[in-house]
Design a protein around this motif. Sequence first.
Motif, short mmCIF file in Angstrom:
data_model
loop_
_atom_site.label_atom_id
_atom_site.label_comp_id
_atom_site.label_asym_id
_atom_site.label_seq_id
_atom_site.Cartn_x
_atom_site.Cartn_y
_atom_site.Cartn_z
N LEU A 72 0.83 -1.21 0.00
CA LEU A 72 0.00 0.00 0.00
C LEU A 72 0.87 1.26 0.00
O LEU A 72 0.57 2.22 -0.70
CB LEU A 72 -0.94 0.01 1.21
N GLY A 73 1.95 1.24 0.79
CA GLY A 73 2.87 2.38 0.81
C GLY A 73 3.50 2.62 -0.55
O GLY A 73 3.63 3.76 -1.00
N SER A 74 3.86 1.54 -1.23
CA SER A 74 4.43 1.67 -2.58
C SER A 74 3.42 2.27 -3.54
O SER A 74 3.75 3.17 -4.33
CB SER A 74 4.85 0.30 -3.11
N ALA A 75 2.19 1.79 -3.48
CA ALA A 75 1.14 2.31 -4.35
C ALA A 75 0.85 3.78 -4.05
O ALA A 75 0.60 4.58 -4.96
CB ALA A 75 -0.13 1.48 -4.20
N THR A 76 0.92 4.14 -2.78
CA THR A 76 0.71 5.54 -2.38
C THR A 76 1.79 6.44 -2.95
O THR A 76 1.49 7.50 -3.52
CB THR A 76 0.69 5.66 -0.83
N ARG A 105 -6.81 13.81 -9.99
CA ARG A 105 -7.41 12.50 -9.74
C ARG A 105 -6.41 11.55 -9.09
O ARG A 105 -6.75 10.79 -8.18
CB ARG A 105 -7.94 11.91 -11.04
N LEU A 106 -5.18 11.56 -9.58
CA LEU A 106 -4.14 10.71 -8.99
C LEU A 106 -3.84 11.12 -7.55
O LEU A 106 -3.56 10.28 -6.70
CB LEU A 106 -2.87 10.76 -9.84
N THR A 107 -3.92 12.41 -7.27
CA THR A 107 -3.68 12.89 -5.91
C THR A 107 -4.77 12.40 -4.97
O THR A 107 -4.48 11.95 -3.86
CB THR A 107 -3.60 14.43 -5.90
N VAL A 108 -6.02 12.45 -5.41
CA VAL A 108 -7.11 11.93 -4.58
C VAL A 108 -6.93 10.42 -4.36
O VAL A 108 -7.09 9.92 -3.25
CB VAL A 108 -8.49 12.26 -5.19
N LEU A 109 -6.58 9.71 -5.43
CA LEU A 109 -6.30 8.28 -5.29
C LEU A 109 -5.16 8.07 -4.29
O LEU A 109 -5.22 7.18 -3.44
CB LEU A 109 -5.94 7.67 -6.64
N GLY A 110 -4.12 8.89 -4.38
CA GLY A 110 -3.00 8.81 -3.44
C GLY A 110 -3.44 9.03 -2.00
O GLY A 110 -2.96 8.35 -1.09
N LEU A 111 -4.38 9.94 -1.79
CA LEU A 111 -4.88 10.18 -0.43
C LEU A 111 -5.67 8.98 0.08
O LEU A 111 -5.55 8.61 1.26
CB LEU A 111 -5.75 11.44 -0.40
N VAL A 112 -6.45 8.36 -0.78
CA VAL A 112 -7.19 7.16 -0.37
C VAL A 112 -6.19 6.04 -0.03
O VAL A 112 -6.34 5.35 0.99
CB VAL A 112 -8.18 6.72 -1.48
N LEU A 113 -5.18 5.87 -0.87
CA LEU A 113 -4.15 4.86 -0.59
C LEU A 113 -3.38 5.20 0.68
O LEU A 113 -3.02 4.30 1.45
CB LEU A 113 -3.20 4.73 -1.77
N LEU A 114 -3.13 6.47 0.92
CA LEU A 114 -2.45 6.88 2.15
C LEU A 114 -3.30 6.53 3.37
O LEU A 114 -2.78 6.06 4.38
CB LEU A 114 -2.13 8.37 2.12
N LEU A 115 -4.60 6.75 3.27
CA LEU A 115 -5.50 6.36 4.36
C LEU A 115 -5.37 4.87 4.64
O LEU A 115 -5.23 4.46 5.80
CB LEU A 115 -6.95 6.71 3.99
N CYS A 116 -5.37 4.06 3.59
CA CYS A 116 -5.24 2.61 3.75
C CYS A 116 -3.87 2.24 4.33
O CYS A 116 -3.77 1.37 5.21
CB CYS A 116 -5.45 1.91 2.42
N THR A 117 -2.83 2.91 3.86
CA THR A 117 -1.47 2.65 4.37
C THR A 117 -1.37 2.99 5.85
O THR A 117 -0.82 2.21 6.64
CB THR A 117 -0.43 3.46 3.57
N MET A 118 -1.91 4.14 6.22
CA MET A 118 -1.87 4.55 7.62
C MET A 118 -2.61 3.56 8.51
O MET A 118 -2.13 3.18 9.58
CB MET A 118 -2.46 5.95 7.79
N CYS A 119 -3.78 3.15 8.06
CA CYS A 119 -4.57 2.20 8.86
C CYS A 119 -3.85 0.86 8.98
O CYS A 119 -3.82 0.25 10.06
CB CYS A 119 -5.95 2.02 8.26
N SER A 120 -3.27 0.40 7.90
CA SER A 120 -2.55 -0.87 7.92
C SER A 120 -1.33 -0.78 8.83
O SER A 120 -1.06 -1.71 9.62
CB SER A 120 -2.15 -1.24 6.49
N ALA A 121 -0.59 0.31 8.73
CA ALA A 121 0.59 0.50 9.60
C ALA A 121 0.17 0.58 11.07
O ALA A 121 0.81 -0.02 11.94
CB ALA A 121 1.36 1.75 9.19
#
Length: 167
Positions: A72-76, A105-121
């Motif tokens: 997830l961090g890599s995708a972010t 659009r990529l930035t919003v996707l990055g924020l969603v992925l960052l949310l997932c990365t933060m939660c996973s971490a």
Amino acid sequence: MTSTSRISGGPGRHETPEERADRRWNELLQELRVAQTGVQILFGFLLAVVFQPRFTELSDTDRTIYVVTVMLGSATVAALVAPVSYHRLLTGRRLKPQTVTWASRLTVLGLVLLLCTMCSALLLILRVALHNSLALWLVGCMALWFLVCWFVFPAWALARPSPEREK
């Protein structure tokens, strides 16, 4: 430049499509600087975890969470750095408005992925620290807080009547 080539739509800005794209691009770059710095630091720490002596003591579940977190961090990182690539590869081709749209659009996707990365971490850290099911509840609460701060508040601000938008 004549006034007919300028966008007019009320008392706000009067700018050409190119001026608007330039302004939006500069604003997006400032936003990305904030996000990219935090993501790169988080990702660096994630990469270092596997080399710590206690990593071998993690359960299979915690190792799986770690791998998911790193992916997830890599995708972010990819999503939040992609606007730079877009801009660099498309510069000079008279595609600035489209570039800004896709970069946004990529930035919003990055924020969603960052949310997932933060939660996973957080899940990994709290599972190791607490050794109980409270970790999942805490992560759920924090995920809700991220959603409220990053998405609900802005949506609420858009939905509220504004004197400027009513004119």
